[in-house]
Scaffold this motif. Structure first.
Motif, PDB file in Angstrom:
ATOM      1  N   ARG A 151       0.829  -1.203   0.000  1.00 14.22           N
ATOM      2  CA  ARG A 151       0.000   0.000   0.000  1.00 14.22           C
ATOM      3  C   ARG A 151       0.867   1.258   0.000  1.00 14.22           C
ATOM      4  O   ARG A 151       0.571   2.231  -0.703  1.00 14.22           O
ATOM      5  N   ARG A 154       2.245   1.725  -3.503  1.00  8.18           N
ATOM      6  CA  ARG A 154       1.233   2.167  -4.462  1.00  8.18           C
ATOM      7  C   ARG A 154       0.868   3.631  -4.257  1.00  8.18           C
ATOM      8  O   ARG A 154       0.687   4.378  -5.225  1.00  8.18           O
ATOM      9  N   GLY A 157       4.651   5.787  -4.009  1.00  9.09           N
ATOM     10  CA  GLY A 157       5.349   5.568  -5.265  1.00  9.09           C
ATOM     11  C   GLY A 157       6.762   6.092  -5.354  1.00  9.09           C
ATOM     12  O   GLY A 157       7.610   5.834  -4.496  1.00  9.09           O
TER      13      GLY A 157
END
Length: 494
Positions: A151, A154, A157
């Protein structure tokens, strides 16, 4: 004429095949220094490849030192020093590394050589090890952490893959500051610096403050791996005896009066190696002594979270109105050491100085794992994991103390009875001279020898037992083996 045969079906790029084949001919002498290679166009036509493929092969040969390239001219083979194969390497270095190293590093290497870390918690085979303070991998919360890691990547990044703040990931610093509030310590993220574990934190503090000849007071016995570090920085070590209730504060005060102390290093909770926890009056007086004599206090709270029985005593840092305390924490002794995340909490001016030191030592810390750990904390996984650890280790400590009482005669040894953490300190009764390491090995059991936790030679024989990586069954069997080993010394005495 150069004859090269390329493998049309192989997976190796053709440019690499060409450079490898030509390099092989140069190594074997078929192509000699001064020989000209075909032009890129001519060799491309000979091999049936694009001219750029040959140009790339020639560029590779130039970068490896095999040819000289000149604009408008064909490559020329050059004389090149051969690269030795591994079998041709001399076993000894041409350099005297004791002379190349600083005297402090050479001494550190001689006195405390690198100990490789085993991948398992215990020695191979059917050994049982109470020796190392390593966490039990069977308790690692891997699934929750893996989810948080994915998580974080994502959602944050590319920002996690660049250079980060030398102080560490802001979200994790905020999570740590909030967590410290539950221990009565009021700090902000600006007063936190993330480190690569607690050992790195200790090294950073010493790197910022140490000058050769200064004196640091430590408990005796103390954390074994800080002693070589203190010596490396050229610091004098003032050993303050450790009593049943903690550091001997009368002795500390007398030491302060005799001469200036640079720093006091202490572990108030579940002290390593003894497991002793100090009470509130002791902590208040310790802080008072440091305040009166103007000495910084380095509070190593490596097991702060592992109070699983008895009354909770607040950290010394919680009472620190004058910002004299530098607090060192870590996730390694609760979660998993491989993440290498610890922290320092101190006055913002101290944190800024440490951040500058970090900036010019390693630019910035890796932030991906820190971001995942921030989420692990904010989503409640850390709190739930701590509750689980308390249940597990409360039972393991109870089993250990009961097994010691049942198996080890009080005429052989006395031991501490910690109300948290993972460590128990055994002080052995006087005995005939014995090779303790060999005697323990004869029963396939090991424990940390007590002398490594002293700067000077200790009086008597001591062992530190760590239950951090053992379950109840392993603990019971390990204590039985200790009983047999100790019996070989004390029953023989009779």
């Amino acid at each position: 004429m150069i004859l090269l045969e390329l493998d049309e079906k192989g997976g190796k790029p053709k440019s690499r095949q060409i450079s490898d084949l030509l390099a092989d001919r140069m190594k074997t002498g078929l192509l000699k220094p001064g020989d000209r290679l075909p032009s890129t166009r001519k060799l491309a036509d000979m091999l049936g490849v694009h001219r750029s493929t040959v140009a790339l092969a020639y560029q590779t040969l130039w970068s490896l030192g095999f040819v000289d390239l000149r604009r408008g001219s064909a490559p020329v083979v050059r004389s090149r020093a051969p690269l030795p194969e591994a079998s041709e390497q001399e076993p000894e270095s041409a350099l005297d590394w004791d002379r190349v190293s600083s005297s402090a590093t050479a001494e550190l290497y001689r006195c405390a050589p690198l100990r490789t870390v085993q991948r398992s918690s215990s020695p191979p085979g059917d050994w049982i090890s109470f020796e190392y303070l390593r966490m039990d991998p069977r308790l690692f919360p891997m699934e929750h952490f893996r989810t948080c890691l994915g998580r974080a990547f994502r959602e944050e990044g590319a920002s996690l893959l660049g250079y980060g703040d030398p102080r560490g990931h802001e979200g994790l610093r905020e999570a740590i500051a909030a967590r410290m509030g539950t221990h009565g310590i009021s700090v902000t993220a600006e007063e936190i610096l993330i480190t690569n574990g607690a050992q790195h934190a200790l090294d950073m503090v010493l790197g910022m403050t140490a000058e050769p000849g200064r004196t640091v007071a430590v408990e005796s016995p103390t954390y074994g791996d800080i002693l070589p570090l203190l010596r490396h920085y050229g610091l004098n070590i003032a050993e303050i005896p450790l009593k049943g209730d903690g550091m001997d504060l009368d002795a500390l005060e007398n030491t302060c009066r005799k001469g200036p102390l640079h720093l006091v290093y202490t572990m108030p909770n579940f002290q390593n190696p003894t497991g002793i926890t100090t009470d509130q009056p002791h902590r208040e007086r310790l802080l008072d002594i440091c305040s009166r004599f103007g000495v910084p206090l380095l509070e190593d709270a490596f097991e702060e979270e592992m109070k699983y029985s008895g009354r909770v005593v607040l950290p010394v840092k919680s009472m620190d109105t004058g910002h004299r305390v530098i607090y060192c924490g870590t996730f390694s002794k609760v979660l998993f050491p491989g993440a290498r995340v610890g922290w320092l909490a101190a006055h913002p001016e101290c944190i800024r100085r440490l951040a500058v030191l970090r900036r010019y030592g390693e630019l910035s810390p890796p932030t991906l794992l820190q971001a995942a750990l921030a989420r692990f904390c904010s989503e409640g996984h850390y709190e739930r994991h701590i509750s689980r650890m308390h249940r597990v280790y409360r039972k393991r400590m109870q089993v250990t103390l009961a097994a010691l009482k049942r198996s080890i005669s009080p005429e052989w040894a006395a031991w501490t009875r910690p109300n948290g953490g993972y460590l128990i300190w055994l002080s052995m009764a006087p005995s005939p001279p014995a090779d303790w390491e060999a005697i323990l090995a004869s029963e396939k059991v090991s424990a940390a020898p007590g002398n490594i936790f002293y700067s000077s030679e200790p009086a008597g024989v001591h062992f530190r037992l760590s239950i951090s990586s053992l379950d109840e069954e392993e603990i019971e069997e390990g204590i039985r083996r200790l009983r047999r080993a100790f019996g070989k010394v004390y029953e023989r005495k009779g």
